[in-house]
Design an enzyme around this catalytic site. Structure first.
Site, PDB file in Angstrom:
ATOM      1  N   LEU A  30      -8.580   6.488  18.705  1.00 21.55           N
ATOM      2  CA  LEU A  30      -8.105   5.944  17.426  1.00 21.55           C
ATOM      3  C   LEU A  30      -7.615   4.511  17.579  1.00 21.55           C
ATOM      4  CD1 LEU A  30      -7.159   6.767  14.404  1.00 21.55           C
ATOM      5  CD2 LEU A  30      -4.897   6.889  15.449  1.00 21.55           C
ATOM      6  N   HIS A  48      14.732   5.797   7.338  1.00 18.13           N
ATOM      7  CA  HIS A  48      13.830   5.031   8.209  1.00 18.13           C
ATOM      8  C   HIS A  48      13.577   5.784   9.519  1.00 18.13           C
ATOM      9  CE1 HIS A  48      13.768   1.799   5.424  1.00 18.13           C
ATOM     10  NE2 HIS A  48      15.005   1.392   5.629  1.00 18.13           N
ATOM     11  N   ASP A  93       6.055   4.165   1.994  1.00 17.91           N
ATOM     12  CA  ASP A  93       7.178   3.777   1.136  1.00 17.91           C
ATOM     13  C   ASP A  93       8.013   4.992   0.726  1.00 17.91           C
ATOM     14  OD1 ASP A  93       8.763   1.959  -0.244  1.00 17.91           O
ATOM     15  OD2 ASP A  93       7.542   2.064  -2.070  1.00 17.91           O
TER      16      ASP A  93
HETATM   17  C1  IPE Z   1       6.051  -2.111   0.931  1.00 19.91           C
HETATM   18  O1  IPE Z   1       7.182  -1.435   0.505  1.00 19.91           O
HETATM   19  C2  IPE Z   1       6.187  -2.531   2.371  1.00 19.91           C
HETATM   20  C3  IPE Z   1       6.197  -1.454   3.354  1.00 19.91           C
HETATM   21  C4  IPE Z   1       6.063  -0.167   3.133  1.00 19.91           C
HETATM   22  C5  IPE Z   1       6.334  -1.893   4.714  1.00 19.91           C
HETATM   23  P1  IPE Z   1       8.356  -2.180  -0.272  1.00 19.91           P
HETATM   24  O2  IPE Z   1       9.364  -1.127  -0.581  1.00 19.91           O
HETATM   25  O3  IPE Z   1       8.833  -3.347   0.505  1.00 19.91           O
HETATM   26  O4  IPE Z   1       7.614  -2.684  -1.575  1.00 19.91           O
HETATM   27  P2  IPE Z   1       8.179  -3.123  -2.994  1.00 19.91           P
HETATM   28  O5  IPE Z   1       9.298  -4.084  -2.750  1.00 19.91           O
HETATM   29  O6  IPE Z   1       8.674  -1.879  -3.657  1.00 19.91           O
HETATM   30  O7  IPE Z   1       6.997  -3.687  -3.701  1.00 19.91           O
HETATM   31  C1  IPE Z   2       9.646   1.910   3.229  1.00 25.14           C
HETATM   32  O1  IPE Z   2      10.718   2.507   2.607  1.00 25.14           O
HETATM   33  C2  IPE Z   2      10.035   1.253   4.531  1.00 25.14           C
HETATM   34  C3  IPE Z   2       9.931  -0.213   4.507  1.00 25.14           C
HETATM   35  C4  IPE Z   2       9.596  -0.937   3.483  1.00 25.14           C
HETATM   36  C5  IPE Z   2      10.252  -0.894   5.729  1.00 25.14           C
HETATM   37  P1  IPE Z   2      11.730   1.704   1.705  1.00 25.14           P
HETATM   38  O2  IPE Z   2      12.853   1.218   2.573  1.00 25.14           O
HETATM   39  O3  IPE Z   2      11.041   0.668   0.915  1.00 25.14           O
HETATM   40  O4  IPE Z   2      12.264   2.868   0.757  1.00 25.14           O
HETATM   41  P2  IPE Z   2      12.563   2.785  -0.791  1.00 25.14           P
HETATM   42  O5  IPE Z   2      11.334   2.230  -1.455  1.00 25.14           O
HETATM   43  O6  IPE Z   2      13.759   1.904  -0.938  1.00 25.14           O
HETATM   44  O7  IPE Z   2      12.819   4.209  -1.183  1.00 25.14           O
HETATM   45 MG    MG Z   3      10.180   0.623  -0.934  1.00 27.64          MG
END
Ligand code: IPE
Ligand code: IPE
Ligand code: MG
Length: 246
Positions: free
Chosen positions: A130, A36, A19
């Site tokens: 792995l 990303h 995240d």
């Molecule tokens: C969790 O992150 C999902 C992934 C990392 C794939 P999110 O950014 O979607 O989670 P919330 O919305 O903050 O809980």
């Molecule tokens: C995690 O990063 C990637 C996915 C959930 C696919 P985020 O896109 O949730 O990044 P933040 O949380 O907005 O910084």
């Molecule tokens: Mg996020």
């Protein structure tokens, strides 16, 4: 020491909620897409580091069943990036003896992505290094409900006695049944929540939350998490080793 037998052993199965990509990009005045893309490169590096650290299974949360709520252009971007990354990484992963599995529902994905997933699973199926699980359109609740529905079907058809359903029967039909439960579950990006990841399997995982944003995660951050893990005393409901005289 604190691990009873004095053996310091690393986690066999590490799961990561990757995240913070969007915040990493925003802090640099970049579009979320840049976060990303950078995140995908970090995933590549971490697979190698985990493998070298003796981790047997690595489960990466790449797209949750709730991530469909994001704006359509971001969903499209994430799925495209996933398809391109799988395609690009397949040869190197295979050369490193990695076995790939995708866990989650595939039904809502574009055909090209489904084919790429199937191709990489088939191509690496005989590898015994792995085990890399990539969770896409995955939700812990989705997995539990899916298995409950399957067991109900078997009970209705008479092939399963409901009284025979126990934790091992139930767990055997979940998406990650081919791995032991994750020992260490890491979430980057500063939030302390599971966001519907591995609800069943994480029952006794050691949870490691770090403020480091996923695009900034690197070998040393993983090693710090693994070091932290080796200092945990896992009791699984029992009392501490050596405490039974009290
Ligand atoms: C969790 O992150 C999902 C992934 C990392 C794939 P999110 O950014 O979607 O989670 P919330 O919305 O903050 O809980
Ligand atoms: C995690 O990063 C990637 C996915 C959930 C696919 P985020 O896109 O949730 O990044 P933040 O949380 O907005 O910084
Ligand atoms: Mg996020």
């Amino acid at each position: 020491m604190g691990r009873g037998d004095g053996q310091i052993s690393g986690p066999r199965h590490v799961a990561i909620i990757m995240d913070g990509n969007g915040r990493w990009a925003r802090a640099r005045g970049l579009p979320r897409a840049a976060g990303h893309r950078r995140g995908a490169r970090v995933a590549h590096e971490i697979v190698e580091v985990a493998s070298k650290a003796g981790v047997e299974a690595l489960t990466l949360y790449a797209f949750s069943s709730e991530n469909w709520r994001r704006p359509a252009h971001e969903v499209r971007l994430l799925l495209n990036l996933l398809r391109r990354t799988i395609k690009k990484e397949l040869a190197a992963l295979h050369a490193n003896n990695v076995r790939m599995d995708f866990v989650g529902s595939r039904s809502r994905f574009p055909e090209g992505l489904i084919q790429e997933m199937q191709r990489s699973e088939a191509h690496t199926a005989a590898n015994d290094g792995l085990r890399l699980n990539i969770a896409v359109d995955y939700g812990g609740r989705w997995d539990v409900v899916r298995q409950a529905r399957e067991l109900a079907r078997q009970a209705r058809s008479g092939t399963l006695d409901p009284d025979g359903i126990d934790e091992s029967v139930f767990g055997a039909g979940l998406s990650l049944a081919h791995c032991s439960a994750p020992d260490l579950l890491i979430r980057t990006g500063g939030e302390s929540r599971l966001s519907n990841f591995l609800l069943w399997e994480a029952a006794y995982s050691e949870l490691y939350f770090t403020d480091v944003l996923w695009p900034d995660f690197h070998a040393d951050t993983l090693h710090a998490a693994i070091d932290w893990f080796t200092r945990r005393e896992r009791r699984f409901g029992n009392v501490a080793a050596g405490a039974s005289h009290a």
